[in-house]
Scaffold this motif. Structure first.
Motif, PDB file in Angstrom:
ATOM      1  N   ARG A 120     -62.190 -23.446 -50.521  1.00 34.62           N
ATOM      2  CA  ARG A 120     -60.880 -23.145 -49.947  1.00 34.62           C
ATOM      3  C   ARG A 120     -61.101 -22.637 -48.521  1.00 34.62           C
ATOM      4  O   ARG A 120     -62.225 -22.311 -48.146  1.00 34.62           O
ATOM      5  CB  ARG A 120     -60.159 -22.070 -50.774  1.00 34.62           C
ATOM      6  CG  ARG A 120     -60.067 -22.363 -52.255  1.00 34.62           C
ATOM      7  CD  ARG A 120     -59.069 -23.433 -52.558  1.00 34.62           C
ATOM      8  NE  ARG A 120     -57.732 -23.038 -52.125  1.00 34.62           N
ATOM      9  CZ  ARG A 120     -56.651 -23.823 -52.199  1.00 34.62           C
ATOM     10  NH1 ARG A 120     -56.767 -25.052 -52.689  1.00 34.62           N
ATOM     11  NH2 ARG A 120     -55.476 -23.402 -51.808  1.00 34.62           N
ATOM     12  N   LEU A 158     -64.805 -15.033 -51.351  1.00 32.40           N
ATOM     13  CA  LEU A 158     -63.958 -16.212 -51.201  1.00 32.40           C
ATOM     14  C   LEU A 158     -64.764 -17.475 -51.472  1.00 32.40           C
ATOM     15  O   LEU A 158     -65.882 -17.621 -50.958  1.00 32.40           O
ATOM     16  CB  LEU A 158     -63.383 -16.297 -49.778  1.00 32.40           C
ATOM     17  CG  LEU A 158     -62.398 -15.227 -49.348  1.00 32.40           C
ATOM     18  CD1 LEU A 158     -62.152 -15.339 -47.844  1.00 32.40           C
ATOM     19  CD2 LEU A 158     -61.095 -15.367 -50.109  1.00 32.40           C
ATOM     20  N   TRP A 200     -70.224 -18.999 -51.934  1.00 29.59           N
ATOM     21  CA  TRP A 200     -69.042 -18.186 -51.675  1.00 29.59           C
ATOM     22  C   TRP A 200     -69.276 -17.332 -50.439  1.00 29.59           C
ATOM     23  O   TRP A 200     -70.424 -17.008 -50.095  1.00 29.59           O
ATOM     24  CB  TRP A 200     -68.716 -17.282 -52.870  1.00 29.59           C
ATOM     25  CG  TRP A 200     -68.021 -17.980 -54.003  1.00 29.59           C
ATOM     26  CD1 TRP A 200     -68.383 -19.138 -54.619  1.00 29.59           C
ATOM     27  CD2 TRP A 200     -66.829 -17.538 -54.672  1.00 29.59           C
ATOM     28  NE1 TRP A 200     -67.505 -19.463 -55.619  1.00 29.59           N
ATOM     29  CE2 TRP A 200     -66.543 -18.492 -55.677  1.00 29.59           C
ATOM     30  CE3 TRP A 200     -65.989 -16.441 -54.522  1.00 29.59           C
ATOM     31  CZ2 TRP A 200     -65.443 -18.373 -56.526  1.00 29.59           C
ATOM     32  CZ3 TRP A 200     -64.891 -16.305 -55.367  1.00 29.59           C
ATOM     33  CH2 TRP A 200     -64.616 -17.274 -56.356  1.00 29.59           C
ATOM     34  N   GLU A 201     -68.187 -16.985 -49.780  1.00 27.24           N
ATOM     35  CA  GLU A 201     -68.253 -16.091 -48.631  1.00 27.24           C
ATOM     36  C   GLU A 201     -68.102 -14.642 -49.100  1.00 27.24           C
ATOM     37  O   GLU A 201     -67.269 -14.335 -49.952  1.00 27.24           O
ATOM     38  CB  GLU A 201     -67.140 -16.433 -47.637  1.00 27.24           C
ATOM     39  CG  GLU A 201     -67.188 -15.597 -46.363  1.00 27.24           C
ATOM     40  CD  GLU A 201     -66.017 -15.889 -45.449  1.00 27.24           C
ATOM     41  OE1 GLU A 201     -66.253 -16.373 -44.332  1.00 27.24           O
ATOM     42  OE2 GLU A 201     -64.862 -15.643 -45.865  1.00 27.24           O
ATOM     43  N   PHE A 246     -56.634 -14.876 -45.556  1.00 30.83           N
ATOM     44  CA  PHE A 246     -57.532 -15.287 -46.629  1.00 30.83           C
ATOM     45  C   PHE A 246     -57.361 -14.444 -47.898  1.00 30.83           C
ATOM     46  O   PHE A 246     -58.077 -14.652 -48.878  1.00 30.83           O
ATOM     47  CB  PHE A 246     -58.982 -15.233 -46.143  1.00 30.83           C
ATOM     48  CG  PHE A 246     -59.166 -15.992 -44.859  1.00 30.83           C
ATOM     49  CD1 PHE A 246     -59.103 -17.380 -44.846  1.00 30.83           C
ATOM     50  CD2 PHE A 246     -59.345 -15.330 -43.664  1.00 30.83           C
ATOM     51  CE1 PHE A 246     -59.225 -18.088 -43.664  1.00 30.83           C
ATOM     52  CE2 PHE A 246     -59.476 -16.020 -42.477  1.00 30.83           C
ATOM     53  CZ  PHE A 246     -59.413 -17.409 -42.472  1.00 30.83           C
ATOM     54  N   ARG A 270     -69.197 -26.045 -47.923  1.00 30.48           N
ATOM     55  CA  ARG A 270     -68.009 -26.268 -48.744  1.00 30.48           C
ATOM     56  C   ARG A 270     -68.505 -26.723 -50.113  1.00 30.48           C
ATOM     57  O   ARG A 270     -68.690 -27.908 -50.365  1.00 30.48           O
ATOM     58  CB  ARG A 270     -67.075 -27.292 -48.112  1.00 30.48           C
ATOM     59  CG  ARG A 270     -65.742 -27.426 -48.831  1.00 30.48           C
ATOM     60  CD  ARG A 270     -64.739 -28.200 -47.997  1.00 30.48           C
ATOM     61  NE  ARG A 270     -64.364 -27.516 -46.778  1.00 30.48           N
ATOM     62  CZ  ARG A 270     -63.472 -26.526 -46.705  1.00 30.48           C
ATOM     63  NH1 ARG A 270     -62.870 -26.105 -47.809  1.00 30.48           N
ATOM     64  NH2 ARG A 270     -63.172 -25.973 -45.559  1.00 30.48           N
ATOM     65  N   TYR A 330     -61.826 -20.342 -45.575  1.00 28.25           N
ATOM     66  CA  TYR A 330     -62.481 -19.037 -45.571  1.00 28.25           C
ATOM     67  C   TYR A 330     -62.726 -18.577 -44.142  1.00 28.25           C
ATOM     68  O   TYR A 330     -62.614 -19.353 -43.186  1.00 28.25           O
ATOM     69  CB  TYR A 330     -63.764 -19.062 -46.400  1.00 28.25           C
ATOM     70  CG  TYR A 330     -64.819 -20.039 -45.966  1.00 28.25           C
ATOM     71  CD1 TYR A 330     -65.910 -19.637 -45.189  1.00 28.25           C
ATOM     72  CD2 TYR A 330     -64.756 -21.386 -46.336  1.00 28.25           C
ATOM     73  CE1 TYR A 330     -66.888 -20.529 -44.809  1.00 28.25           C
ATOM     74  CE2 TYR A 330     -65.739 -22.289 -45.956  1.00 28.25           C
ATOM     75  CZ  TYR A 330     -66.803 -21.858 -45.192  1.00 28.25           C
ATOM     76  OH  TYR A 330     -67.767 -22.747 -44.814  1.00 28.25           O
ATOM     77  N   THR A 385     -65.939 -21.206 -50.862  1.00 24.35           N
ATOM     78  CA  THR A 385     -65.938 -22.046 -49.663  1.00 24.35           C
ATOM     79  C   THR A 385     -65.256 -23.389 -49.904  1.00 24.35           C
ATOM     80  O   THR A 385     -65.156 -24.207 -48.975  1.00 24.35           O
ATOM     81  CB  THR A 385     -67.371 -22.291 -49.153  1.00 24.35           C
ATOM     82  OG1 THR A 385     -68.140 -22.961 -50.165  1.00 24.35           O
ATOM     83  CG2 THR A 385     -68.042 -20.981 -48.779  1.00 24.35           C
ATOM     84  N   ALA A 400     -58.969 -15.344 -53.731  1.00 25.90           N
ATOM     85  CA  ALA A 400     -59.851 -14.228 -53.394  1.00 25.90           C
ATOM     86  C   ALA A 400     -60.168 -13.380 -54.622  1.00 25.90           C
ATOM     87  O   ALA A 400     -59.337 -13.189 -55.504  1.00 25.90           O
ATOM     88  CB  ALA A 400     -59.204 -13.362 -52.315  1.00 25.90           C
TER      89      ALA A 400
END
Length: 209
Positions: A75, A71, A99-100, A47, A94, A77, A73, A52
């Motif tokens: 894309r 990251l 975001w993560e 990832f 998503r 993750y 979501t 990123a």
């Protein structure tokens, strides 16, 4: 202050991008004993892509001593791909507004007062990043201790989703943290930092509400 690194901007920060991989190796593999990919003293995974973003705190020698990885979501993750048991009941998010937030770490060899300051700045920088990117929530994968103690001490109260126990016996949880201008102001008041802490190339400070 916290620097915002991406693959596109990392050349403006010398060796900082490589240093965050080295920090991750020291912190997550040598100290935490994670079984994750590594090469030549650097920790990485699938990832670490151009999508990123890395928030890093560096000492006077340029070594990364604290960081977090963000990251989108929209894309692939980590939670969705590697920790499906930690996905919220509503399923894998998503959305450009979620975001993560993972790989949160602060060097334990720093003096306690410095560690507290770095931790606080990383939390603030994550929120400033979110508000400037239209991100409304972070999905965290984190040791339960950070969710139960570290974030509440800063004035944040994550909504825990799922838990799992690692072979080491440590409990890891997923959680949502919702980001608003009001929440950022509350955290700033709680930890006593009134100014923006996130810098990025082309601006002395990335301003948030």
């Amino acid at each position: 202050m916290i620097d915002l690194l991406t693959l596109e901007t990392s050349h403006h920060y010398g060796s900082a991008l490589a240093e965050q991989y080295r920090f991750r190796y020291r912190h997550f593999i040598l100290r935490e004993r994670w079984d994750v990919p590594n090469y030549n003293g650097m920790e990485y995974d699938q990832f670490d892509t151009p999508a990123a973003a890395y928030l890093v705190w560096r000492d006077t020698d340029g070594a990364v001593r604290g960081m977090v990885r963000l990251l989108p979501t929209t894309r692939p993750y980590m939670t969705e791909s590697l920790w499906p048991e930690l996905l919220p009941d509503a399923g894998a998010p998503r959305s450009p507004s979620i975001w993560e937030n993972t790989r949160f770490g602060v060097d334990r060899d720093l003096p306690p007062t410095v560690r507290q300051r770095v931790t606080a700045e990383l939390i603030l920088a994550s929120m400033e990043f979110a508000l400037n990117r239209g991100v409304q929530s972070f999905l965290l994968i984190s040791p339960r201790a950070i969710l139960a103690r570290t974030l509440p001490r800063a004035g944040l109260f994550p909504a825990v989703q799922k838990n799992t126990t690692l072979p080491s016996g440590h409990v890891v949880s997923s959680a949502y943290v919702h980001v608003t201008a009001e929440a950022l102001e509350a955290v700033r008041n709680k930890i006593g930092v009134s100014y923006a802490v996130l810098r990025h190339h082309g601006s002395e400070r990335l301003r948030a509400a």
